[in-house]
Design a protein around this motif. Structure first.
Motif, mmCIF file in Angstrom:
data_model
loop_
_atom_site.group_PDB
_atom_site.id
_atom_site.type_symbol
_atom_site.label_atom_id
_atom_site.label_comp_id
_atom_site.label_asym_id
_atom_site.label_seq_id
_atom_site.Cartn_x
_atom_site.Cartn_y
_atom_site.Cartn_z
ATOM 1 N N GLY A 191 -47.321 -23.383 -40.998
ATOM 2 C CA GLY A 191 -48.349 -24.073 -40.217
ATOM 3 C C GLY A 191 -48.321 -25.590 -40.303
ATOM 4 O O GLY A 191 -49.144 -26.261 -39.683
ATOM 5 N N THR A 192 -47.374 -26.163 -41.059
ATOM 6 C CA THR A 192 -47.352 -27.623 -41.205
ATOM 7 C C THR A 192 -47.016 -28.320 -39.888
ATOM 8 O O THR A 192 -47.649 -29.310 -39.526
ATOM 9 N N CYS A 229 -38.291 -27.119 -40.704
ATOM 10 C CA CYS A 229 -37.364 -26.226 -41.423
ATOM 11 C C CYS A 229 -36.759 -25.178 -40.487
ATOM 12 O O CYS A 229 -37.144 -25.049 -39.320
ATOM 13 N N GLY A 246 -38.917 -22.581 -38.057
ATOM 14 C CA GLY A 246 -39.257 -22.933 -36.678
ATOM 15 C C GLY A 246 -38.019 -22.912 -35.805
ATOM 16 O O GLY A 246 -38.020 -22.355 -34.698
HETATM 17 S S1 SF4 Z 1 -40.985 -25.321 -39.000
HETATM 18 FE FE1 SF4 Z 1 -41.082 -24.721 -41.151
HETATM 19 S S2 SF4 Z 1 -42.319 -26.350 -42.097
HETATM 20 FE FE2 SF4 Z 1 -42.718 -26.442 -39.900
HETATM 21 S S3 SF4 Z 1 -44.535 -25.133 -39.578
HETATM 22 FE FE3 SF4 Z 1 -42.707 -23.887 -39.208
HETATM 23 S S4 SF4 Z 1 -42.401 -22.891 -41.163
HETATM 24 FE FE4 SF4 Z 1 -43.713 -24.631 -41.584
#
Ligand code: SF4
Ligand SMILES: Cc1cc2nc3c(=O)[nH]c(=O)nc-3n(C[C@H](O)[C@H](O)[C@H](O)COP(=O)(O)O)c2cc1C
Length: 402
Positions: free
Chosen positions: A334-335, A379, A382
């Motif tokens: 969710g970041t 990361c 996503g």
């Molecule tokens: S891309 Fe990775 S860091 Fe960003 S919200 Fe999705 S899981 Fe979290």
């Protein structure tokens, strides 16, 4: 007919006293630099999903000046369809342990962790016992096997979050923080656990290291293809007659051959997910692709984690899409706004698809959301969260025929 190439799936003996630890004994006679060179020459690529060259990672780790370095064995294995690390932990824990100690010696790390998925209670029990026995046998602790190398290893249980398999989330989790991914750079090899240089490797990568050091990097390098050396454990599940973990030499067969090796499909084959839900699907008429990193990439998919899922025509595609979408909505940390909200939006669109039938605009919007997530995701979660969903929509859904 494709046959298994057994390089890694040996030594299924559960008694540690019967295991020879030859890879470790040989390694302790070499310098760290020698081992890093051997692993580089073997061509081994990380088996955690991204396929990053292990020797290169270790070289970078070895060059870090620091009195304290950490080695982490990533045994979180949360990728749906993937269970090859569980197989190794339950059936060959000594080989995994051996690989961990060799890796630590190679990068000069004196402290290590193995982070095992909390649901793997059997693997956790086995590995707890393995660590205890290893201390008694002088394989862990001070002056390992009479050398001047010291290494302490601890086991940490995960708490069921998929994102904690990402190396930076995993590091946060070990530090007692929430499992959020960290911004890179700095990479863990530069500043990882407790801000110290940290090397994270997958269970299968490390078990393979033990085998390479036992038999010689040149023998390993003769297996597979130029860009995909060696063998890979593939966990096959879904609509096949013999779901299991198979060891495949890269380039020795196609995806179709692997399905046949697993007893063939149950029902009429629709598509295959080659490497876990983070990878794009290949349809039944696209399975003539060789099992290598390069061939799967050219075909628009990936080796990923090696979690192959075979899907027959007996399932409702929209239900599958909703199930997968639900997973990514629940598991995002969710970041990043696009990963969190984008995945929610995708689920809403799929619910509309379920209620009202397919419209080309749904696919277009999901494609745009995928682009936005790709651009903004911190990361790999996503970055890969829409691969499966978009590839199913792209290959099966067209307004005119629905
Ligand atoms: S891309 Fe990775 S860091 Fe960003 S919200 Fe999705 S899981 Fe979290
Ligand atoms: C969401 C997410 C989940 C991951 N899960 C795992 C996992 O369960 N096991 C693993 O080894 N690597 C996993 N990875 C990859 C790790 O971040 C890391 O690249 C890997 O452990 C490095 O090991 P390797 O170089 O031996 O492949 C995951 C990555 C992401 C983005």
């Amino acid at each position: 007919m494709l046959e298994e190439k057994i390089f890694l799936k040996k030594d299924l003996d559960k008694n540690m006293k019967n295991y020879d630890f030859i890879g470790l004994k040989k390694s302790l006679e070499f310098t760290s630099e020698d081992i890093v060179k051997k692993i580089t020459d073997s061509g081994l690529r990380g088996r955690g999903g991204a396929g990053f060259p292990t020797g290169k990672k270790w070289q970078f780790a070895l060059s870090q000046e620091s009195d304290v370095k950490f080695l982490i064995c990533n045994a979180d294995e949360g990728e749906p369809g993937t269970f090859k690390d569980r197989f190794l932990l339950e059936n060959m824990p000594f080989k995994v342990l051996e690989g961990i100690i060799i890796a630590a010696y190679a990068v000069k790390a004196n402290y290590g962790y193995i982070y095992i998925r909390g649901e793997y209670s059997k693997a956790i029990d086995i590995f707890e016992r393995t660590i205890k026995d290893a201390y008694h046998m002088g394989l862990l602790g001070k002056n390992i096997l009479g050398s001047n190398f010291d290494f302490e290893l601890k086991l940490i249980k995960g708490a069921g979050a998929y994102v904690c398999g990402d190396e930076t989330s995993l590091i946060n989790s070990i530090e007692g923080k929430r499992g959020f991914s960290r911004i890179k750079p700095p990479y863990p090899v530069q500043r990882g656990l407790f801000d110290m240089p940290t090397i994270v490797n997958n269970v299968e990568t490390l078990a393979t290291v033990a085998e390479i050091m036992k038999y010689d990097e040149n023998i390993y390098a003769t297996l597979g293809t130029e860009k995909s050396r060696g063998t890979k454990l593939v966990s096959i599940s879904g609509d096949v007659k013999l779901p299991d973990v198979y060891e495949i030499e890269f380039g020795s067969g196609t995806l179709s051959d692997i399905v046949k090796l697993a007893g063939g499909e149950r029902g009429e084959l629709s598509f295959v997910v080659p490497g876990g839900l983070a990878t794009s699907i290949l349809k039944n008429d696209e399975l003539d692709v060789l099992y290598t990193y390069e061939d799967l990439e050219e075909a628009g998919s990936s080796v990923g984690s090696g979690g192959m899922i075979v899907v027959s025509k007996d399932h409702d595609l929209v239900d599958i899409l909703l199930n997968v979408s639900d997973f990514f909505v629940k598991e995002t940390c969710g970041t990043c706004f696009p990963c969190r909200e984008g995945n929610r939006n995708i689920k809403e669109i799929l619910l509309k698809l379920k209620r009202k039938g397919f419209k080309e605009e749904y696919k277009k919007t999901i494609g745009e959301l995928r682009e936005a997530i790709l651009l903004a995701a911190r990361c790999g979660f996503g970055q890969s969260s829409v691969n499966f969903i978009y590839s199913v929509l792209d290959k099966f859904f067209h307004e005119e025929v629905i």
